[in-house]
Design a protein around this motif. Structure first.
Motif, mmCIF file in Angstrom:
data_model
loop_
_atom_site.group_PDB
_atom_site.id
_atom_site.type_symbol
_atom_site.label_atom_id
_atom_site.label_comp_id
_atom_site.label_asym_id
_atom_site.label_seq_id
_atom_site.Cartn_x
_atom_site.Cartn_y
_atom_site.Cartn_z
ATOM 1 N N ASN A 245 0.849 -1.187 0.000
ATOM 2 C CA ASN A 245 0.000 0.000 0.000
ATOM 3 C C ASN A 245 0.890 1.245 0.000
ATOM 4 O O ASN A 245 0.957 1.965 1.001
ATOM 5 C CB ASN A 245 -0.915 -0.038 1.244
ATOM 6 N N PRO A 246 1.582 1.500 -1.106
ATOM 7 C CA PRO A 246 2.580 2.575 -1.140
ATOM 8 C C PRO A 246 2.024 3.971 -0.867
ATOM 9 O O PRO A 246 2.762 4.833 -0.390
ATOM 10 C CB PRO A 246 3.174 2.482 -2.544
ATOM 11 N N ASN A 247 0.749 4.185 -1.127
ATOM 12 C CA ASN A 247 0.158 5.509 -0.905
ATOM 13 C C ASN A 247 -0.630 5.607 0.400
ATOM 14 O O ASN A 247 -1.311 6.593 0.632
ATOM 15 C CB ASN A 247 -0.738 5.886 -2.088
ATOM 16 N N TRP A 248 -0.548 4.564 1.211
ATOM 17 C CA TRP A 248 -1.233 4.533 2.504
ATOM 18 C C TRP A 248 -2.729 4.830 2.347
ATOM 19 O O TRP A 248 -3.323 5.602 3.090
ATOM 20 C CB TRP A 248 -0.593 5.510 3.487
ATOM 21 N N ILE A 249 -3.339 4.222 1.351
ATOM 22 C CA ILE A 249 -4.776 4.355 1.139
ATOM 23 C C ILE A 249 -5.495 3.596 2.245
ATOM 24 O O ILE A 249 -5.094 2.490 2.610
ATOM 25 C CB ILE A 249 -5.172 3.794 -0.244
ATOM 26 N N PHE A 250 -6.558 4.172 2.787
ATOM 27 C CA PHE A 250 -7.323 3.498 3.826
ATOM 28 C C PHE A 250 -8.129 2.367 3.181
ATOM 29 O O PHE A 250 -8.892 2.587 2.250
ATOM 30 C CB PHE A 250 -8.220 4.479 4.559
ATOM 31 N N LEU A 251 -7.936 1.162 3.677
ATOM 32 C CA LEU A 251 -8.473 -0.058 3.064
ATOM 33 C C LEU A 251 -9.762 -0.551 3.704
ATOM 34 O O LEU A 251 -10.229 -1.642 3.382
ATOM 35 C CB LEU A 251 -7.417 -1.167 3.144
#
Length: 100
Positions: free
Chosen positions: A88-94
């Motif tokens: 998750n390189p962009n630290w998107i909330f999953l």
């Protein structure tokens, strides 16, 4: 044979400054509990608003999940960041991906 689901997960606060590592058998319920506790002093995740999922791993055996959780908890922040960024390189909330 039973199909067991266990998850090691990492959540963060909205500013992505605090990390929490946990283990659960129902990730969507657990994330909901973290969100419902936000702003309360009764738990670490509540106190620091750590309800945004940024990383998780699936396990079929609770022993393996607990072992992995303990391993990750010992790591320095930089190593945890690297683990998160490996998937998750962009630290998107999953949260939406796991039905929360």
């Amino acid at each position: 044979m039973w199909n067991h689901n266990y998850y090691v997960y990492i959540t963060t606060n909205p500013g992505k400054t605090v990390l929490y590592v946990g283990v659960t058998n129902d990730i969507s319920v657990r994330l909901r509990q973290h969100r419902e506790n936000k702003g309360t002093q009764k738990s670490f995740t509540g106190q620091y608003y750590c309800y945004n999922l940024v990383y998780y791993e699936h396990f079929s055996h609770i022993e393996h999940a607990i072992e992995r959780e303990k391993e990750i908890k010992k790591w320095r922040r930089e190593k945890k960041n690297d683990l998160i960024e490996s998937i998750n390189p962009n630290w998107i909330f999953l949260n939406d991906q796991v039905g929360d």
